[in-house]
Design an enzyme around this catalytic site. Structure first.
Site, PDB file in Angstrom:
ATOM      1  N   ASP A 377       0.820  -1.212   0.000  1.00 60.52           N
ATOM      2  CA  ASP A 377       0.000   0.000   0.000  1.00 60.52           C
ATOM      3  C   ASP A 377       0.864   1.278   0.000  1.00 60.52           C
ATOM      4  OD1 ASP A 377      -2.107   1.686   0.299  1.00 60.52           O
ATOM      5  OD2 ASP A 377      -2.864   0.796   2.153  1.00 60.52           O
ATOM      6  N   ARG A 453     -11.932   2.422   8.240  1.00 62.89           N
ATOM      7  CA  ARG A 453     -10.590   2.760   7.757  1.00 62.89           C
ATOM      8  C   ARG A 453     -10.687   3.923   6.754  1.00 62.89           C
ATOM      9  NH1 ARG A 453      -5.716  -0.304   4.625  1.00 62.89           N
ATOM     10  NH2 ARG A 453      -4.149  -0.026   6.203  1.00 62.89           N
ATOM     11  N   LYS A 486      -1.431  -8.244  -5.195  1.00 57.41           N
ATOM     12  CA  LYS A 486      -2.014  -8.560  -3.887  1.00 57.41           C
ATOM     13  C   LYS A 486      -3.310  -7.775  -3.826  1.00 57.41           C
ATOM     14  CE  LYS A 486      -1.305  -7.839   1.056  1.00 57.41           C
ATOM     15  NZ  LYS A 486      -0.341  -7.530   2.104  1.00 57.41           N
ATOM     16  N   TRP A 487      -4.446  -8.478  -3.901  1.00 53.46           N
ATOM     17  CA  TRP A 487      -5.766  -7.834  -4.025  1.00 53.46           C
ATOM     18  C   TRP A 487      -6.377  -7.752  -2.630  1.00 53.46           C
ATOM     19  CZ3 TRP A 487      -8.685  -7.507  -8.987  1.00 53.46           C
ATOM     20  CH2 TRP A 487      -9.980  -7.017  -8.826  1.00 53.46           C
ATOM     21  N   ASP A 488      -6.408  -6.561  -2.086  1.00 49.61           N
ATOM     22  CA  ASP A 488      -6.835  -6.377  -0.691  1.00 49.61           C
ATOM     23  C   ASP A 488      -8.294  -5.908  -0.631  1.00 49.61           C
ATOM     24  OD1 ASP A 488      -6.541  -6.297   2.053  1.00 49.61           O
ATOM     25  OD2 ASP A 488      -4.766  -5.021   2.025  1.00 49.61           O
ATOM     26  N   ASN A 490     -10.440  -4.097   2.674  1.00 53.76           N
ATOM     27  CA  ASN A 490     -10.216  -3.827   4.090  1.00 53.76           C
ATOM     28  C   ASN A 490     -11.413  -3.388   4.916  1.00 53.76           C
ATOM     29  OD1 ASN A 490      -7.436  -4.418   4.804  1.00 53.76           O
ATOM     30  ND2 ASN A 490      -6.963  -3.068   3.093  1.00 53.76           N
ATOM     31  N   CYS A 536      -6.566 -11.119  -0.335  1.00 54.33           N
ATOM     32  CA  CYS A 536      -6.300 -10.649   1.026  1.00 54.33           C
ATOM     33  C   CYS A 536      -7.501  -9.812   1.426  1.00 54.33           C
ATOM     34  CB  CYS A 536      -5.031  -9.803   1.002  1.00 54.33           C
ATOM     35  SG  CYS A 536      -4.700  -8.900   2.522  1.00 54.33           S
ATOM     36  N   ASP A 558      -3.532 -10.886   9.256  1.00 53.24           N
ATOM     37  CA  ASP A 558      -2.564  -9.803   9.457  1.00 53.24           C
ATOM     38  C   ASP A 558      -1.716 -10.076  10.692  1.00 53.24           C
ATOM     39  OD1 ASP A 558      -3.130  -8.341   7.258  1.00 53.24           O
ATOM     40  OD2 ASP A 558      -4.367  -6.831   8.265  1.00 53.24           O
TER      41      ASP A 558
HETATM   42  C1  DGJ Z   1      -4.229  -5.080   5.038  1.00 53.30           C
HETATM   43  C2  DGJ Z   1      -3.335  -6.224   4.617  1.00 53.30           C
HETATM   44  O1  DGJ Z   1      -3.753  -7.415   5.207  1.00 53.30           O
HETATM   45  C3  DGJ Z   1      -1.898  -5.852   4.959  1.00 53.30           C
HETATM   46  O2  DGJ Z   1      -1.041  -6.922   4.693  1.00 53.30           O
HETATM   47  C4  DGJ Z   1      -1.531  -4.634   4.168  1.00 53.30           C
HETATM   48  O3  DGJ Z   1      -1.535  -4.934   2.803  1.00 53.30           O
HETATM   49  C5  DGJ Z   1      -2.482  -3.500   4.474  1.00 53.30           C
HETATM   50  N1  DGJ Z   1      -3.860  -3.901   4.307  1.00 53.30           N
HETATM   51  C6  DGJ Z   1      -2.209  -2.312   3.587  1.00 53.30           C
HETATM   52  O4  DGJ Z   1      -3.118  -1.307   3.738  1.00 53.30           O
END
Ligand code: DGJ
Length: 748
Positions: A377, A453, A486-488, A490, A536, A558
């Site tokens: 990120d 967030r 890496k497709w996040d 959150n 992710c 995490d």
């Molecule tokens: C959440 C992910 O699980 C972390 O590994 C990292 O990529 C952060 N987001 C970045 O904002």
């Protein structure tokens, strides 16, 4: 040919048939010609699906209902199952229709257990009674067509059986031929009926952020147990997986029925005994807030629900699922390549990215043997913290004045491929994208919106949002040489409104959003065949067999503390293969709980999965670099065994155990890898003696120590029988100690 537009309905159909084609096209391992996996007996109207050690059977009863008959150990080829016959009503309170275990019970007649399907018609009628109409068999693929007794609502039930594992894939397609729109209020992929019993233990996986994959065990009581997500995505809270074991079943023996739902949106699995104590497991879209308007002539596809049976305990149930995921689910199935050793910069730098800083980390990563460098990120838009920039997938020129190219070239020159972090489905209100398209986020107009967030969820069910995200990602991967995303994701949904959509169609969001997510992932992979993707969601919030069809690995948590990770990883392996389980070595003391551990301990914990490094390498001492170099080189020699071999959970770290040990054995049986961990010694007790599993008792195996120490006098070579019966005594003493042992077959 490149397709840029595809209707949801078509995508769903493609999704389901893709799995079926995959199952049907992989031949069984046995040499002699296999019996037909699906048999239909005209005289009894019984369907029998058999493969490996499993038989699954159902029939058409005298009323025309599709009734479950049997699911368990494989029956003989000449065994004849009697015709289905509905259950007599146990009392006036439980009429026969509800007491009879149907394959796909609709809500109608007298059903008090969970329906698989519930429909509301425009005239107010909500009664639905499904009867058998016809069927077709094609190899290991069966479709049974059901129809309501008076209205032209049809349900196609699809069944496939995997010849290698006996794992079944079930899904349903609801078709509206009534000529008028109707509302589907509840629709499952399948109901699984298990034999009657009062001694079942339900195993499921629960958690929360940074504490995922906790194995729960509870008896199946008279009330219903609900495993679910109402969050719009799979969620950390429960994973869509279950295992039901009879009393006395252990890790290595006893009957287990298990299953996993392939869906990355809100989902639900219910487990309940019926009036005759048969266990019913129903799973599919979560009916909570669900309402799907099915226009005249339209169809709704359910997700796929996979399920299997074994006599070999919970360990074998996991191994069957692991193999199934590797050979039938993952994008590179049936032969996924070894996961590369990865470096990720997140814990080292967070948002403080610079070209020079990333290059320095890349140089150090290459030095220790890393194969893929991933920048996390903070590389785009105004992303200096989590308060701004999400949605603006344009390189931040203050941090990278020359763009990404020089960094990517440097990473390649160092012999690694380059990966990048993205979180496409989200937007910060402080972003150019949001300023341009405030109407693109999920919300109910005029109502407060919950930010998490500092971000909102884009409404991916909208075709313009879907097309925008595909275009942006496609350009990003086309213009830069990116081998990995890496497709996040959150946060979870809140206020799931779809402004601009007709009110009666707004709740289609629960289906269309996920279909469009799969659509983007699938097309990205088609356009960029070398691209690999990690799923992710702030850790393990989106891990399921649906997303795993498009992603090569997942981020389980995490929480990177190596001790906490032992139980996280242990829980993870009940449902998913270690081959997709990304695990990083990070700095000590760990940010999660300030626990200090040695670098070797951290490595060994992460080596149980797909190894990554997430530490600040610029702070490492020369001896750390040497330790890392040695263990990464060792890992490359055992990774196929760890990632794709058969896993035995020898000692579980659960329930406060100070010990934990796993053994993996390669598919060809030539290599076994043992990891053992000690939390803390007490009272002079030695570490438990380890007895290896599944070796060839006659063959000879040479012992290699990667870390730790076996007791003096341990032979360097012995028979499989010796290692299994006499075992190995490891000299683990102290706090947070670990050992890794390899046994290589010395004889052919
Ligand atoms: C959440 C992910 O699980 C972390 O590994 C990292 O990529 C952060 N987001 C970045 O904002």
């Amino acid at each position: 040919m490149r397709r840029t537009r595809l209707e949801n309905d078509t995508v769903t159909r493609a999704r389901v048939s893709m799995i079926f084609v995959c199952l049907a096209s992989i031949p069984a391992a046995q040499a002699e010609p296999a019996a037909a996996p699906i048999r239909y007996d005209e005289s009894t109207r019984v369907f029998e699906l058999s493969a490996e050690q499993v038989t699954y059977a159902f029939g058409v009863n005298e009323r025309g209902e599709l009734q479950s008959l049997y699911w368990g150990g494989r029956l003989g080829a000449d065994d004849v199952l009697p015709a289905a016959k509905s259950d007599a009503a146990p009392s006036s309170f439980d009429p026969s229709t509800g007491a009879t275990p149907q394959e796909y019970p609709a809500w109608g007649s007298a059903l008090y257990t969970e329906p698989a399907l519930k429909i509301s018609f425009p005239d107010g009628n909500r009664d639905l009674v499904l009867h058998y109409l016809s069927h077709t068999v094609n190899g290991a693929h069966l479709v049974v067509l059901l129809k309501d007794v008076s209205r032209d609502v049809r349900v196609q039930l699809r069944y496939d059986i995997d010849p290698d594992s006996g794992i079944l894939a079930r899904s349903a397609r609801i078709e509206n031929h009534t000529g008028k729109a109707l509302f589907v209020q509840q629709s499952a992929a399948a109901t699984w009926n298990l034999p009657a019993g009062d001694d079942y233990l339900l195993h499921s996986l629960s958690g929360r952020w940074a504490a995922e994959w906790h194995l729960d065990r509870r008896p199946v009581l008279a009330s219903q147990t609900v495993l679910e997500s109402r969050r719009g995505s799979t969620g950390h809270q429960n994973n869509p997986w279950f295992a039901l074991a009879r009393a006395g079943t252990s890790e290595e023996s006893g009957p287990v029925w298990f299953g996993a739902l392939a869906w990355s949106g809100s989902w639900r699995i219910t487990v309940e005994p019926d009036v005759k104590r048969r266990i019913r497991v129903t799973g599919g879209y979560n009916p909570f807030d669900f309402s799907y308007r099915l226009a005249a002539g339209a169809a709704l596809e359910s997700p796929v629900f996979f399920a299997g049976y074994t006599q070999g305990g919970l360990g074998e149930a996991s191994r069957l699922l692991h193999r199934f995921e590797l050979t039938h689910v993952l994008p590179q199935a049936p032969h996924p390549r070894a996961r590369p050793v990865l470096y990720n910069s997140w814990e080292a730098t967070e948002f403080n990215l610079t070209e020079a800083g990333q290059m320095k980390l890349a140089e150090m990563a290459a030095q220790i043997g890393v194969e893929r460098f991933v920048m996390d990120d903070g590389w785009f838009g105004a992303r200096d913290s989590d308060r701004a920039g999400l949605g603006d997938w344009i390189v931040n020129r203050r941090k990278f004045p020359r763009g990404l190219q020089p960094l990517i070239e440097r990473v390649h020159a160092l012999g690694m491929d380059f990966g990048l972090w993205v979180e496409p489905e989200m937007v910060n209100p402080d972003s150019d994208l949001y300023r341009r398209h405030p109407d693109w986020v999920l919300n109910f107009p005029g109502r407060p919106r919950t930010e998490a967030r500092n971000q909102l969820v884009l409404n991916l069910a909208r075709q313009d949002v879907r097309d925008h995200l595909f275009r942006v990602l496609d350009e990003l991967v086309t213009q830069n040489d990116i081998g990995f995303l890496k497709w996040d994701y959150n946060r979870n949904w809140a206020e799931p409104g779809w402004p601009g959509q007709k009110p009666e169609d707004q709740q289609k969001l629960y289906v269309s959003y996920v279909e469009n997510l799969y659509w983007i992932l699938q097309r990205l992979r088609e356009r960029h065949p070398k691209l690999e993707i990690e799923s992710c969601s702030g850790g393990g919030g989106r891990v399921d067999l649906g997303i795993m069809r498009f992603t090569d690995e997942v981020w389980p948590s995490d929480n990177t503390d190596p001790f906490d990770r032992l139980s996280i990883q242990d829980g993870f392996t009940y449902a998913h293969t270690p081959g997709v389980m990304m695990a990083w070595v990070t700095d000590s003391p760990n940010w999660v709980n300030q626990r200090s551990t040695s670098l070797e301990y951290r490595f060994l914990s992460a080596m149980q999965g797909s190894l990554g490094v997430g530490a600040d390498l610029t702070r490492w001492r020369e001896q750390d670099v040497q330790t890392a170099k040695r263990l990464i080189a060792d890992y490359k020699g055992i990774r196929m065994t760890v990632q794709q071999g058969r896993l035995y959970r020898l000692i579980s770290p659960r329930d406060g155990s100070p010990y934990s040990a796993t053994q993996s054995i390669s598919s060809d049986g030539r290599q076994a890898v043992l990891f053992a961990f000690l939390h803390s010694s007490s009272m002079l007790y030695p570490y438990p003696r380890i007895h290896l599993k599944s070796l060839d008792p006659q063959a000879r195996y040479r012992l290699r120590v990667l870390a730790g120490k076996p007791e003096e006098g341990t032979p360097v070579e012995a028979s499989g029988g010796y290692w299994m019966s006499d075992g190995i005594q490891l000299m683990l003493k102290g706090d947070f100690q670990a050992a890794a042992i390899v046994l290589d077959r010395a004889t052919s």
